[in-house]
Structure formats: C-alpha cells, structure tokens
Design a protein around this motif. Structure first.
Motif, PDB file in Angstrom:
ATOM      1  N   SER A   1      26.656  30.291  59.404  1.00  0.00           N
ATOM      2  CA  SER A   1      27.101  29.955  60.752  1.00  0.00           C
ATOM      3  C   SER A   1      27.179  31.207  61.616  1.00  0.00           C
ATOM      4  O   SER A   1      27.952  32.129  61.342  1.00  0.00           O
ATOM      5  CB  SER A   1      28.482  29.286  60.696  1.00  0.00           C
TER       6      SER A   1
ATOM      7  N   LEU B   1      29.946  24.264  53.943  1.00  0.00           N
ATOM      8  CA  LEU B   1      28.625  23.707  54.248  1.00  0.00           C
ATOM      9  C   LEU B   1      28.340  22.481  53.392  1.00  0.00           C
ATOM     10  O   LEU B   1      27.934  21.433  53.905  1.00  0.00           O
ATOM     11  CB  LEU B   1      27.537  24.767  54.022  1.00  0.00           C
TER      12      LEU B   1
ATOM     13  N   ARG C   1      21.605  24.263  66.052  1.00  0.00           N
ATOM     14  CA  ARG C   1      22.039  22.985  65.476  1.00  0.00           C
ATOM     15  C   ARG C   1      22.433  22.005  66.575  1.00  0.00           C
ATOM     16  O   ARG C   1      22.048  20.823  66.537  1.00  0.00           O
ATOM     17  CB  ARG C   1      23.215  23.220  64.514  1.00  0.00           C
TER      18      ARG C   1
ATOM     19  N   MET D   1      28.547  23.323  59.808  1.00  0.00           N
ATOM     20  CA  MET D   1      28.485  24.468  58.890  1.00  0.00           C
ATOM     21  C   MET D   1      29.417  25.586  59.351  1.00  0.00           C
ATOM     22  O   MET D   1      29.344  26.708  58.854  1.00  0.00           O
ATOM     23  CB  MET D   1      27.059  24.994  58.798  1.00  0.00           C
ATOM     24  N   ARG D   2      30.289  25.301  60.301  1.00  0.00           N
ATOM     25  CA  ARG D   2      31.165  26.332  60.849  1.00  0.00           C
ATOM     26  C   ARG D   2      32.037  26.935  59.747  1.00  0.00           C
ATOM     27  O   ARG D   2      32.642  26.219  58.953  1.00  0.00           O
ATOM     28  CB  ARG D   2      32.039  25.756  61.962  1.00  0.00           C
TER      29      ARG D   2
ATOM     30  N   SER E   1      22.710  30.136  65.218  1.00  0.00           N
ATOM     31  CA  SER E   1      22.441  28.954  64.395  1.00  0.00           C
ATOM     32  C   SER E   1      23.252  27.752  64.864  1.00  0.00           C
ATOM     33  O   SER E   1      22.762  26.612  64.820  1.00  0.00           O
ATOM     34  CB  SER E   1      22.718  29.245  62.917  1.00  0.00           C
ATOM     35  N   GLU E   2      24.487  27.978  65.335  1.00  0.00           N
ATOM     36  CA  GLU E   2      25.284  26.863  65.853  1.00  0.00           C
ATOM     37  C   GLU E   2      24.654  26.294  67.125  1.00  0.00           C
ATOM     38  O   GLU E   2      24.627  25.073  67.332  1.00  0.00           O
ATOM     39  CB  GLU E   2      26.719  27.316  66.122  1.00  0.00           C
TER      40      GLU E   2
ATOM     41  N   SER F   1      19.181  28.192  59.827  1.00  0.00           N
ATOM     42  CA  SER F   1      20.274  29.040  59.350  1.00  0.00           C
ATOM     43  C   SER F   1      19.859  30.098  58.339  1.00  0.00           C
ATOM     44  O   SER F   1      20.490  31.161  58.265  1.00  0.00           O
ATOM     45  CB  SER F   1      21.390  28.193  58.749  1.00  0.00           C
TER      46      SER F   1
END
Length: 378
Positions: free
Chosen positions: A314, A359, A322, A308-309, A318-319, A258
């Motif tokens: 985010s 987060l 993850r 971490m949305r 990165s989503e 991230s």
C-alpha cells in the motif's frame, strides 16, 4: 462418455521455488504421490485431468488410482479404483500437454473427498505443479498405489503435483470459475480446511461447481517464472477449456498495481519482475478477458479489488490506481454483472477478517467475502 463437468480444478504452474518448500524442481523417481481434493459436485463416473504443461520431457505415469479419502494419507477400504488412459494403466503425457484419463465408475456426492494416487517409476524431471495448495500432499518411496493406510507416506508438501482437475458425468453445464490471484487461491486461510473463497462460495451455490483457478501473486498483464503466466495468456486453458462451465468471476489486478511498489531488496524475490503497471493497463487486460469469455459464450462477472491499506503493497500510488480501477469496474457497464467486494469488506480490513498482513483474509474474512456475493449475479 460425453457430458463431463469440472468438479474440482487447480491452475498448473511452472516448477519453481514458490512460497514454501516443494518437490517441483527436483521432481520424482520411484515415488508415489497421494493428493486429496474436495469435489464441488458429484456423479457416477469421474476422470482425472493431469498436466505436464511445463515439463520439458514426456511424463511417464506408471499407475494411477482414485479412492475415497479417509483423512491424512489414508483411504477408505473397498473404494480404490484403477484409472487408465486408452485402457492402459501406464501412460505417457507429452511435454507441454494436458491429458484427461478414461472415465471410471466412482459414485460421488458434492463435497466428497477424493484421493488421487500417482506412481512415478522413472525420473520425472521438474514437475508442473500448483505451489499453494493449502492442502497436504503425501509422498512415499516405491509403489504404494494400492495402500489403504498412510504409514508409507512419510513426506509431506503443501503443493499439488501434476493435477489439473477432476471431472464427473454432468449435463447441467453451469459451473462457475473464480479466476484470480492469492485472494482466490486462499492465502491466509487455514490449511486442510477448504476455507478458500471459492470453497465457501460453493457451499452457498448448492448443486453447482465453484472452481478455483487462482494463483498467488498472479498478474493480469505480467508473466512471472514463479507466479504463472499473465491472466490474459492463461485464461484459455485455465477457464475456457474447462468442461461444463457457464460463468466466470474475475477478481484480479491488485498485484499488477502493487508489486512494482515492492523494492527488489525486499524479502519477496518471487515477485520479480517489478514491472510498473497502471490502472488503465489493468483495465485493458480485463477488457481482453471479457472479450475471450464472451467469445466462448460465458457469462462474465467482475469484482472490485479488495482493500490493502496498511499492507507492504500500500502506497499513495497503488491506492490511487486501485481506486481508479474500481471506479471503472463499478461504472463502465462492461461486465455482465459486478460484485463490489471492496464495498462489502471496507476500505480497511476488519481485524477479524485480516490474516495479519492487511491484504489477505482469515477464514472469517473469506466467509464474509463469500457471504457478500449476490448469488443471482452468477
């Protein structure tokens, strides 16, 4: 004395600007530093582990005492004990080195507060420290090693200095290290309350030390001047070298996937370098950590990365990274056991569990996180 077990730890970091004002870059001269830590297990004897790991010159300690904490900078009268190294109350720690003191008779129980007071008569130079203590450190001008009261300690910081750990005489050897980043370090929890995830997990694991080796912003694969050596490099000294440990729980990787999403013009200069890291590179790093842990005879437990949305980190990329990493954790079978913290906390943090940045967790969030751990897996 043999049979030491780590009762409290923190991960040393290079001096730097960190996440708030601290004294690491300026160092100390004719200062007394008073720091209080809470032990995970007790014993009849203790020793203090000190670190000059990132110092560039020998560190001269003019004196060191331990006492029972009484709140703030005060200690309980009658509990002050001098601590020595090779029988000498003044001693030197070489640059780049860690050091354990002699043992001192000092009866403690689990969750006792122990206050460590260090006097530095000569200029120390930049100080090895832990930037995010979430606990108040006190500083006084001059020698106040023997003070019971806290009047002289007028300056405060939210970092720990020169501390590596406190060990007690123990034979069980079943300590649990929680190794990771800010979600281990406790970002978002209330200062001076010991509401970090490892603290709360330790209250459930009665009779076993749960040791916090988190560094806020730390990454598995990337070194940082402010955020510490990469996890694979610091694992030996921050986990494998600890006495009396049987298990390590690894919660790490969210920063690798991230931080590269944060533009260099952002208000987070401490996160540099902004190295782009893939989920597969984080997996490779975890495989290295697993190999190191098993080579030392430790049980190694992995944890999925929390949501971490809605946070500054985010993005679609990165989503996706993850999700890919968490699928590997859950499906690969490479860890001895897996704790699905992501599944327990949900894809979006409950507002009650959210510290406000979407987060990091609140105190209630860290309680829920600790409650989600199946203790039999540790």
């Amino acid at each position: 004395m043999s049979g030491w077990g780590a009762a409290w730890t923190t991960a040393p970091q290079p001096p730097g600007a960190g996440f708030g004002p601290n004294w690491s870059q300026e160092g100390f001269a004719r200062h007394t530093i008073r720091q209080t830590v809470r032990l995970g297990i007790g014993g009849d004897t203790l020793r203090v582990r000190l670190s000059n790991r990132y110092g560039t010159a020998p560190l001269r300690i003019a004196g060191l005492t331990v006492a029972t904490g009484a709140g703030g900078a005060e200690v309980k009268p009658g509990t002050l004990r001098e601590v020595t190294v090779a029988g000498d109350p003044a001693f030197l720690i070489p640059a780049g080195a860690d050091l354990a003191t002699d043992g001192v008779p000092f009866r403690t129980e689990a969750l006792d507060a122990v206050t460590i007071t260090i006097y530095l008569a000569e200029p120390s130079g930049p100080a090895t420290y832990h930037t995010q203590a979430l606990a108040t450190t006190y500083r006084a001008a001059g020698d106040h090693l023997a003070d019971h009261g806290g009047v002289a300690f007028a300056e405060t910081s939210q970092s720990w200095y020169y501390l590596g750990g406190v060990d007690v005489d123990a034979t069980a050897g079943d300590g649990v290290v929680v190794f990771g980043d800010s979600l281990t370090d406790g970002t978002g929890s209330a200062p001076d309350t010991d509401h970090r995830f490892p603290d709360l997990l330790g209250r459930r694991l009665v009779g076993r030390a749960v040791l916090n080796q988190g560094i806020g912003g730390n990454r598995v694969t990337v070194d940082s001047a402010w955020l510490g050596e990469r996890a694979t490099a610091r694992f030996q000294r921050d986990v494998l070298d600890l006495p009396g440990v049987s298990t390590v729980l690894i919660l790490a990787g969210i920063n690798d996937i991230s931080i590269s999403e944060v533009a260099e013009s952002s208000p987070f200069p401490q996160f540099a370098p902004y190295t782009e890291v893939s989920a597969q590179q984080v997996v490779a790093g975890h495989r290295d950590l697993i190999r190191q842990a098993r080579g030392a005879g430790l049980r190694v437990v992995g944890a999925t990365l929390l949501p971490m949305r809605g946070s500054a980190f985010s993005t679609m990329r990165s989503e996706a990274e993850r999700a890919e990493f968490n699928a590997w954790i859950l499906g690969s079978g490479e860890y001895d056991a897996v704790i699905d913290l992501a599944g327990a906390m949900g894809e979006v943090l409950d507002p009650v569990h959210d510290s406000g940045d979407h987060l990091h967790l609140s105190d209630a969030g860290y309680r829920a996180m600790a409650a989600a751990v199946d203790l039999s897996l540790l």
